[in-house]
Structure formats: structure tokens, C-alpha cells
Design an enzyme around this catalytic site. Structure first.
Site, PDB file in Angstrom:
ATOM      1  N   ARG A 102       0.877  -1.184   0.000  1.00  0.00           N
ATOM      2  CA  ARG A 102       0.000   0.000   0.000  1.00  0.00           C
ATOM      3  C   ARG A 102       0.908   1.227   0.000  1.00  0.00           C
ATOM      4  O   ARG A 102       1.684   1.409   0.944  1.00  0.00           O
ATOM      5  CB  ARG A 102      -0.918  -0.008   1.225  1.00  0.00           C
ATOM      6  CG  ARG A 102      -1.603   1.321   1.467  1.00  0.00           C
ATOM      7  CD  ARG A 102      -2.720   1.247   2.460  1.00  0.00           C
ATOM      8  NE  ARG A 102      -3.876   0.593   1.879  1.00  0.00           N
ATOM      9  CZ  ARG A 102      -5.088   0.608   2.405  1.00  0.00           C
ATOM     10  NH1 ARG A 102      -5.312   1.254   3.541  1.00  0.00           N
ATOM     11  NH2 ARG A 102      -6.086  -0.013   1.827  1.00  0.00           N
ATOM     12  N   HIS A 129      -7.276   1.144  -6.529  1.00  0.00           N
ATOM     13  CA  HIS A 129      -7.469   0.227  -5.388  1.00  0.00           C
ATOM     14  C   HIS A 129      -8.123  -1.049  -5.926  1.00  0.00           C
ATOM     15  O   HIS A 129      -9.297  -1.315  -5.662  1.00  0.00           O
ATOM     16  CB  HIS A 129      -8.337   0.921  -4.337  1.00  0.00           C
ATOM     17  CG  HIS A 129      -8.326   0.270  -2.985  1.00  0.00           C
ATOM     18  ND1 HIS A 129      -7.566  -0.850  -2.679  1.00  0.00           N
ATOM     19  CD2 HIS A 129      -8.997   0.588  -1.841  1.00  0.00           C
ATOM     20  CE1 HIS A 129      -7.768  -1.185  -1.418  1.00  0.00           C
ATOM     21  NE2 HIS A 129      -8.638  -0.325  -0.883  1.00  0.00           N
ATOM     22  N   GLN A 132     -10.009  -3.692  -3.660  1.00  0.00           N
ATOM     23  CA  GLN A 132     -11.326  -3.216  -3.245  1.00  0.00           C
ATOM     24  C   GLN A 132     -12.355  -3.485  -4.336  1.00  0.00           C
ATOM     25  O   GLN A 132     -13.470  -3.957  -4.063  1.00  0.00           O
ATOM     26  CB  GLN A 132     -11.248  -1.712  -2.951  1.00  0.00           C
ATOM     27  CG  GLN A 132     -12.539  -1.109  -2.478  1.00  0.00           C
ATOM     28  CD  GLN A 132     -12.926  -1.591  -1.085  1.00  0.00           C
ATOM     29  OE1 GLN A 132     -12.124  -1.515  -0.161  1.00  0.00           O
ATOM     30  NE2 GLN A 132     -14.138  -2.077  -0.923  1.00  0.00           N
ATOM     31  N   ASP A 224     -17.315   7.236  -1.156  1.00  0.00           N
ATOM     32  CA  ASP A 224     -16.050   7.092  -0.437  1.00  0.00           C
ATOM     33  C   ASP A 224     -15.734   8.442   0.207  1.00  0.00           C
ATOM     34  O   ASP A 224     -16.397   9.458  -0.078  1.00  0.00           O
ATOM     35  CB  ASP A 224     -14.943   6.660  -1.425  1.00  0.00           C
ATOM     36  CG  ASP A 224     -13.591   6.422  -0.757  1.00  0.00           C
ATOM     37  OD1 ASP A 224     -13.537   6.236   0.480  1.00  0.00           O
ATOM     38  OD2 ASP A 224     -12.561   6.417  -1.474  1.00  0.00           O
ATOM     39  N   CYS A 264     -16.410   1.754   0.568  1.00  0.00           N
ATOM     40  CA  CYS A 264     -15.231   0.900   0.812  1.00  0.00           C
ATOM     41  C   CYS A 264     -14.819   0.922   2.280  1.00  0.00           C
ATOM     42  O   CYS A 264     -14.143   0.006   2.726  1.00  0.00           O
ATOM     43  CB  CYS A 264     -14.077   1.344  -0.077  1.00  0.00           C
ATOM     44  SG  CYS A 264     -13.595   3.060   0.194  1.00  0.00           S
ATOM     45  N   ARG A 292     -13.925  -8.458   1.570  1.00  0.00           N
ATOM     46  CA  ARG A 292     -12.495  -8.213   1.323  1.00  0.00           C
ATOM     47  C   ARG A 292     -11.702  -9.494   1.636  1.00  0.00           C
ATOM     48  O   ARG A 292     -10.776  -9.839   0.912  1.00  0.00           O
ATOM     49  CB  ARG A 292     -11.975  -7.051   2.200  1.00  0.00           C
ATOM     50  CG  ARG A 292     -12.532  -5.678   1.861  1.00  0.00           C
ATOM     51  CD  ARG A 292     -12.143  -5.164   0.492  1.00  0.00           C
ATOM     52  NE  ARG A 292     -10.703  -5.163   0.259  1.00  0.00           N
ATOM     53  CZ  ARG A 292      -9.835  -4.224   0.658  1.00  0.00           C
ATOM     54  NH1 ARG A 292     -10.272  -3.174   1.315  1.00  0.00           N
ATOM     55  NH2 ARG A 292      -8.538  -4.320   0.389  1.00  0.00           N
TER      56      ARG A 292
HETATM   57  N1   CP Z   1     -11.265  -0.192   2.281  1.00  0.00           N
HETATM   58  C1   CP Z   1      -9.986  -0.281   2.702  1.00  0.00           C
HETATM   59  O1   CP Z   1      -9.028  -0.504   1.928  1.00  0.00           O
HETATM   60  O2   CP Z   1      -9.845  -0.146   4.048  1.00  0.00           O
HETATM   61  P1   CP Z   1      -8.470  -0.005   4.841  1.00  0.00           P
HETATM   62  O3   CP Z   1      -7.875   1.323   4.459  1.00  0.00           O
HETATM   63  O4   CP Z   1      -8.849  -0.073   6.290  1.00  0.00           O
HETATM   64  O5   CP Z   1      -7.554  -1.134   4.433  1.00  0.00           O
HETATM   65  N1  NVA Z   2      -9.929   6.805  -1.130  1.00  0.00           N
HETATM   66  C1  NVA Z   2      -9.543   6.315   0.177  1.00  0.00           C
HETATM   67  C2  NVA Z   2      -9.761   4.847   0.277  1.00  0.00           C
HETATM   68  C3  NVA Z   2      -9.407   4.217   1.594  1.00  0.00           C
HETATM   69  C4  NVA Z   2      -9.593   2.752   1.605  1.00  0.00           C
HETATM   70  C5  NVA Z   2      -8.105   6.683   0.458  1.00  0.00           C
HETATM   71  O1  NVA Z   2      -7.264   6.534  -0.437  1.00  0.00           O
HETATM   72  O2  NVA Z   2      -7.810   7.131   1.574  1.00  0.00           O
END
Ligand code: CP
Ligand code: NVA
Length: 307
Positions: A102, A129, A132, A224, A264, A292
């Protein structure tokens, strides 16, 4: 499938392979537990940002499949700061059987994949993502059947989550509408790709600044956060622009009466979604979050297993 970087890289058949694996592994788990198809395998998980769902679902998925996951926090690897991204990939891939990362810069995922000897999974970048989106289309398939011909309306920021949903929808023939404030559009390159996929699959794309137009007759209403991780300094500016794009019960009246509501997570209740909708009868937020786990298993099985 060598790496899992973007839904745009996959064919519809490959997406269905992941969805079918996720379903089979979910069914197997419900019937008493998974076979240890990743016995002895290790997933290295590199995080530059916080996570609940991605971190825990990958960790538990590896455990259920007989393997092990290593959590490497932002302070440990310091990707690209303590040593180059390429060297991290070269070294880590000598120890582990798969890397999940990530990151902020999407280019870091691309560099990891380029220099890794083992599969690399994108656990979110500033661009997209994809994990997701697999869990999301899996959830839509469970709740509403084949996504082809359904309409998904995304309301809010044209961000990483929106990009992967656009790709997943248009690859699978699902109509995609986005209602976002001016200045917060989908990236032009992602929209152009989505338009090409839509032509091939027969789905339609609607981009609008009117949230009501976006959700009209939608089967799925998705939102989101208004401010993604890494954009914290823009929070006040965004908070002034986004309120008309809140998913609330008034907006939801424009969708189909049986529409499902997705997010999400993490949710900022009272901002992009109200409690009434998040906890209401149309919300599938926590089934989506559970999925997930099952989606990660499908991804891991295809990339690191023998399936
Ligand atoms: N939706 C999602 O990716 O959640 P986290 O940021 O908690 O991993
Ligand atoms: N768009 C959000 C998604 C988190 C899972 C972010 O990048 O923070």
C-alpha cells in the site's frame, strides 16, 4: 496473472476467475474451513499508509489458506527513503512468496513489480485500489446477480476507489455513472481507458456534476471519503465543496427502490454518508467489508497458489 496491479490489466475472463475463486473459497470456509493451499508460503505486506480492512483481511486470508503474512509498517521499510524501491523488491522477493504493498505513488507499485521475483499485489495507491474493486463486484454479484447491465452510481471524489470501480464495471459490462464536484473528476487517462473497455463490453459511462442525475435508476449507489489518505491538507477546502454530494436518504430516493448502498470504508459518518443510510436497510457496507477477506483469498489463490 503475474502481478495484480490494476483491473485495467485484466480481461473480463480473468476478473471472473478471481470472482469464482473468491466464491469457492468463501463457500469452503463456510463449510468448515479452507484447504491449506498456501501451506508454507509467506506474504510480505508493505504499508506506507494506515489500514484496517486490507491489513487484517490479507493476514487472516493467508492464515486460513495455511500460509503466513508479515506486516511491515511504514516506519520499517521506509520505501524509497531508506533504500530504493527496486532494492526493496529485489531483497524482499528473495524471502517471501508474494508482496502486497500500500503506497502513495502508483509508480512505486510498478517499480516493485518490475524488480520483484514474486507476484506483487497493489493494496491501494494514490491512483487505484484494485483489491477493493474485486471485493465490490463480488458483493454486487452476490446481492444482485451478474453485474452486466446493472447501473453503478459513484458519488463523490474521482479518486483511487472510483478509478478501480470504473475499470471493473466497464470490463464486466456494468453501466458506470459518476457524480462529482467540478475539479474532482476522474483522471483523464483512467476515463479514456474506461471508455475503451465500455465500448468492448457494451456498458455506458455517465460523468456529471449532478449527484441526482448520477444516481437516477441506479442499482448500486457507492461513495467514499471526500479526503483520501495523503490529502489531509486539503480537508477544509474539500469539506466546503462536497456536502451536496452526500449520500443521504433524499439522494437515495432517485435510485431504484431495491438499490444497494456501498462504501469501501472507513466511513466519515455525517459527511459523505449519513448514519441513516449507512445503517439502513439498503446498506451492504459490512457484507462488503467481509468480502475483502474472500476476495483476497481469490487473489492469493490465483497469484500464489496452484489454482
Ligand atoms: N477499504 C480499505 O481498503 O480499508 P483499509 O484502508 O482499512 O484497508
Ligand atoms: N480513497 C480512500 C480509500 C481508503 C480505503 C483513500 O485513499 O484514503
Amino acid at each position: 496473472m503475474e502481478h495484480f496491479i490494476s483491473i485495467a490489466d485484466l480481461s473480463a475472463e480473468e476478473i471472473w476467475q478471481l470472482l469464482n475463486q473468491a466464491k469457492a473459497l468463501k463457500d469452503e470456509w463456510r463449510e468448515g474451513g479452507n484447504e491449506p493451499i498456501l501451506k508454507g508460503k509467506v506474504l510480505g505486506m508493505v504499508f506506507q499508509k494506515p489500514s484496517l480492512r486490507t491489513r487484517v483481511s490479507f493476514d487472516v486470508a493467508m492464515l486460513h489458506l495455511g500460509g503466513h503474512a508479515l506486516y511491515l509498517s511504514p516506519n520499517e521499510i521506509r520505501l524509497g527513503q531508506r533504500e530504493s524501491v527496486a532494492d526493496v523488491a529485489r531483497v524482499l522477493s528473495r524471502y517471501v512468496d508474494g508482496i502486497m504493498a500500500r503506497v502513495f505513488a502508483h509508480d512505486h507499485i510498478l517499480q516493485l513489480a518490475e524488480h520483484s521475483r514474486v507476484p506483487v499485489i497493489n493494496g491501494l495507491s494514490d491512483y487505484n485500489h484494485p483489491c477493493q474493486a474485486i471485493a465490490d463486484v463480488f458483493t454486487i454479484w452476490e446481492k444482485r446477480g451478474d453485474p452486466k447491465g446493472l447501473k453503478l452510481a459513484y458519488v463523490g471524489d474521482g479518486n483511487n476507489v472510483a478509478v478501480s470501480l470504473l475499470f471493473a464495471a466497464t470490463k464486466l459490462g456494468m453501466h458506470f455513472a459518476i457524480g462529482n464536484p467540478p475539479g474532482y473528476d476522474l483522471p483523464a487517462d483512467a476515463l479514456a481507458l474506461g471508455q475503451r473497455f465500455a465500448q468492448e463490453s457494451g456498458s455506458q459511462i455517465l460523468t456529471t456534476h449532478d449527484p441526482v442525475e448520477a444516481v437516477t435508476n441506479a442499482d448500486v449507489v457507492y461513495t467514499d471519503t471526500w479526503t483520501s489518505m495523503g490529502q489531509e491538507e486539503e480537508q477544509a477546502k474539500r469539506a466546503a465543496v462536497f456536502p451536496p454530494y452526500q449520500v443521504n436518504s433524499s439522494l437515495l430516493t432517485h435510485a431504484r427502490p431495491d438499490a444497494i448502498v456501498m462504501h469501501c470504508l472507513p466511513a466519515h459518518r455525517g459527511q459523505e454518508i449519513t448514519d441513516e443510510v449507512a445503517d439502513g436497510p439498503q446498506s451492504v457496507l459490512f457484507d462488503q467489508a467481509e468480502n475483502r477477506l474472500h476476495a483476497q483469498k481469490g487473489i492469493l489463490a490465483v497469484l500464489m497458489g496452484t489454482r
